[in-house]
Motif scaffolding. Structure first.
Motif, PDB file in Angstrom:
ATOM      1  N   GLY A 201       0.908  -1.196  -0.014  1.00 55.46           N
ATOM      2  CA  GLY A 201      -0.025   0.004  -0.122  1.00 55.46           C
ATOM      3  C   GLY A 201       1.054   1.332   0.045  1.00 55.46           C
ATOM      4  N   ARG A 202       1.798   1.377   0.643  1.00 57.89           N
ATOM      5  CA  ARG A 202       2.793   2.348   0.829  1.00 57.89           C
ATOM      6  C   ARG A 202       3.327   2.542  -0.477  1.00 57.89           C
ATOM      7  NH1 ARG A 202       3.732   0.465   6.103  1.00 57.89           N
ATOM      8  NH2 ARG A 202       5.693  -0.492   5.283  1.00 57.89           N
ATOM      9  N   HIS A 203       3.850   1.562  -1.191  1.00 61.21           N
ATOM     10  CA  HIS A 203       4.523   1.461  -2.514  1.00 61.21           C
ATOM     11  C   HIS A 203       3.603   2.106  -3.578  1.00 61.21           C
ATOM     12  CE1 HIS A 203       7.839  -1.496  -1.663  1.00 61.21           C
ATOM     13  NE2 HIS A 203       7.944  -0.023  -0.954  1.00 61.21           N
ATOM     14  N   MET A 204       2.243   1.644  -3.022  1.00 59.14           N
ATOM     15  CA  MET A 204       1.278   2.323  -4.548  1.00 59.14           C
ATOM     16  C   MET A 204       1.016   3.626  -3.997  1.00 59.14           C
ATOM     17  SD  MET A 204      -1.668  -0.970  -3.981  1.00 59.14           S
ATOM     18  CE  MET A 204      -2.936  -0.187  -4.963  1.00 59.14           C
ATOM     19  N   ASP A 205       0.881   4.150  -2.819  1.00 67.12           N
ATOM     20  CA  ASP A 205       0.894   5.513  -2.501  1.00 67.12           C
ATOM     21  C   ASP A 205       2.216   6.311  -3.247  1.00 67.12           C
ATOM     22  OD1 ASP A 205      -1.555   5.317  -1.366  1.00 67.12           O
ATOM     23  OD2 ASP A 205      -0.467   5.249   0.649  1.00 67.12           O
ATOM     24  N   ILE A 219      11.765   1.006  -5.511  1.00 65.40           N
ATOM     25  CA  ILE A 219      10.381   0.273  -5.554  1.00 65.40           C
ATOM     26  C   ILE A 219      10.306  -0.236  -6.732  1.00 65.40           C
ATOM     27  CG2 ILE A 219       8.091   0.765  -5.708  1.00 65.40           C
ATOM     28  CD1 ILE A 219       8.428   2.842  -3.751  1.00 65.40           C
ATOM     29  N   ASP A 220       9.947  -1.530  -6.778  1.00 63.51           N
ATOM     30  CA  ASP A 220       9.624  -2.374  -8.274  1.00 63.51           C
ATOM     31  C   ASP A 220       8.216  -1.988  -8.510  1.00 63.51           C
ATOM     32  OD1 ASP A 220       9.095  -4.174 -10.190  1.00 63.51           O
ATOM     33  OD2 ASP A 220       9.779  -5.882  -9.111  1.00 63.51           O
ATOM     34  N   VAL A 221       8.323  -0.770  -9.482  1.00 66.29           N
ATOM     35  CA  VAL A 221       7.030  -0.099  -9.894  1.00 66.29           C
ATOM     36  C   VAL A 221       6.286  -1.067 -10.668  1.00 66.29           C
ATOM     37  CG1 VAL A 221       6.136   1.749 -11.281  1.00 66.29           C
ATOM     38  CG2 VAL A 221       7.910   2.068  -9.974  1.00 66.29           C
ATOM     39  N   ARG A 222       6.753  -2.039 -11.598  1.00 65.64           N
ATOM     40  CA  ARG A 222       6.283  -2.821 -12.335  1.00 65.64           C
ATOM     41  C   ARG A 222       5.239  -3.960 -11.558  1.00 65.64           C
ATOM     42  NH1 ARG A 222      10.069  -4.335 -17.607  1.00 65.64           N
ATOM     43  NH2 ARG A 222      10.171  -2.411 -18.488  1.00 65.64           N
ATOM     44  N   LEU A 223       6.111  -4.436 -10.417  1.00 65.27           N
ATOM     45  CA  LEU A 223       5.370  -5.336  -9.917  1.00 65.27           C
ATOM     46  C   LEU A 223       4.219  -4.704  -9.129  1.00 65.27           C
ATOM     47  CD1 LEU A 223       5.140  -8.219  -8.543  1.00 65.27           C
ATOM     48  CD2 LEU A 223       6.991  -7.562  -6.756  1.00 65.27           C
ATOM     49  N   VAL A 224       4.164  -3.385  -8.411  1.00 65.42           N
ATOM     50  CA  VAL A 224       3.133  -3.021  -7.608  1.00 65.42           C
ATOM     51  C   VAL A 224       2.145  -2.516  -8.804  1.00 65.42           C
ATOM     52  CG1 VAL A 224       2.633  -0.737  -6.579  1.00 65.42           C
ATOM     53  CG2 VAL A 224       4.749  -1.736  -5.977  1.00 65.42           C
TER      54      VAL A 224
END
Length: 329
Positions: A201-205, A219-224
């Motif tokens: 959730g923090r990575h999504m934000d 942060i692994d943006v693709r995975l998120v």
């Protein structure tokens, strides 16, 4: 002198901050109170429970859309995933499959669609709106093929002994509280901790705030980004099963009517965040407000035209306030 001016300005500043934080909620409460003055049936306990029960589908579908929008994406295939999952579970039950097996296969279909969306959007670089639009047409084609041209899959004619357990999901209740409301509450709690209290959730934000900064933060943006589509499809598949259990039949393209309300709920939900971000609690409140809005227009006998007018106003209002908030920073 400066101190006096500062002191005088503080109440105004506090009032402004209060309005920014709670203005949307106050406005919604005022609207609902006005509805009660217009029609005394609106706050009737039976009516409220009925709205809460019927809003469970809208809440969960809105949470699915919210997950993808929270990472700067959009999933146009959510309605088709719910539709197809409902058709699959109904067809499997009609063919004699055990109910738990039928439900798992239907939800597994949602998982498969989410994983495919994850791959083509996150790792192949297809834009989310194009990828999910293509998936929408693919699922719709599969759905129509399975049903021989959109023929309803009727379950309510079967023996209660055969489908009683399945019907309990959508029609069972414990006193005034329905099983649908309990399942919705459980899923809302799960998604709250997933989106608001977890590392994901923090990575999504972070992705929603600034993609480049997220990449620089390792942060692994693709995975998120991809996981958001996976969770969206899973919850929509569950909604499809719940809808069939409640109605006793599966009708292709029956969930598409929820889409507009879902987007309204998600955007209204941003009004309950200081940073105007997509969030779980705000989306739930937005979905409930849309549910009560629809119920009011039904009570007074108004058609879909007026309801769509208000939906458009609320979307524009939510986006406009978000833009104004960003311009003030």
């Amino acid at each position: 002198m400066n101190d006096v001016r500062l002191t005088k300005g503080q109440p105004s500043s506090r009032f402004t901050n209060f309005l920014r934080q709670y203005g949307a909620l106050i406005g919604m409460v005022v609207v609902l109170i006005v509805f009660q003055f217009i029609d005394k049936r609106f706050f009737n306990p039976k009516n409220i429970l009925g709205v809460l029960n019927s809003s469970t589908f809208l809440i969960l579908l809105s949470l699915g859309i919210m997950m993808t929008m929270a990472v700067r994406g959009i999933d146009l295939s959510v309605a088709q995933v719910a539709d197809a999952s409902g058709v699959i579970v109904a067809m499997l039950i009609l063919k004699g499959y055990p109910i738990p097996c039928a439900i798992l296969i239907a939800v597994g279909f949602g998982l498969a669609v989410g994983l495919i969306n994850c791959i083509i959007i996150s790792y192949l670089g297809v834009p989310a709106i194009i990828g999910t639009l293509g998936m929408m047409f693919i699922i719709r084609s599969i759905e129509l093929s399975l049903t021989n041209g959109a023929q309803p899959q009727i379950l309510f004619t079967l023996s209660p002994r055969r489908i009683g357990a399945f019907n309990f999901i959508g029609q069972g209740h414990f006193g005034p509280i329905t099983v649908l409301m309990i399942l919705c509450a459980i899923l809302c709690i799960v998604f709250y901790f997933l989106k608001e209290r977890s590392v994901l959730g923090r990575h999504m934000d972070a992705v929603q705030g600034n993609v480049r900064a997220s990449i620089l933060s390792s942060i692994d943006v693709r995975l998120v980004f991809g996981l958001a589509f996976v969770f969206s499809s899973i919850i929509c598949a569950i909604v499809g099963v719940m809808l069939v259990s409640r109605s006793g039949n599966a009708v292709p393209r029956g969930v598409e009517t929820y889409l507009t309300d879902c987007f309204v709920a998600v955007y209204v939900g941003t009004l309950f965040s200081k940073n105007r971000r997509f969030n779980v609690i705000g989306t739930i409140i937005g979905a409930l407000f849309v549910g009560f809005l629809s119920n009011f227009f039904t009570l007074i006998g108004f058609g879909a035209a007026l309801k769509n007018l208000f939906n458009g106003i609320f979307i524009i209002l939510a986006v406009a306030l978000s833009v104004l908030q960003n311009n003030k920073r």
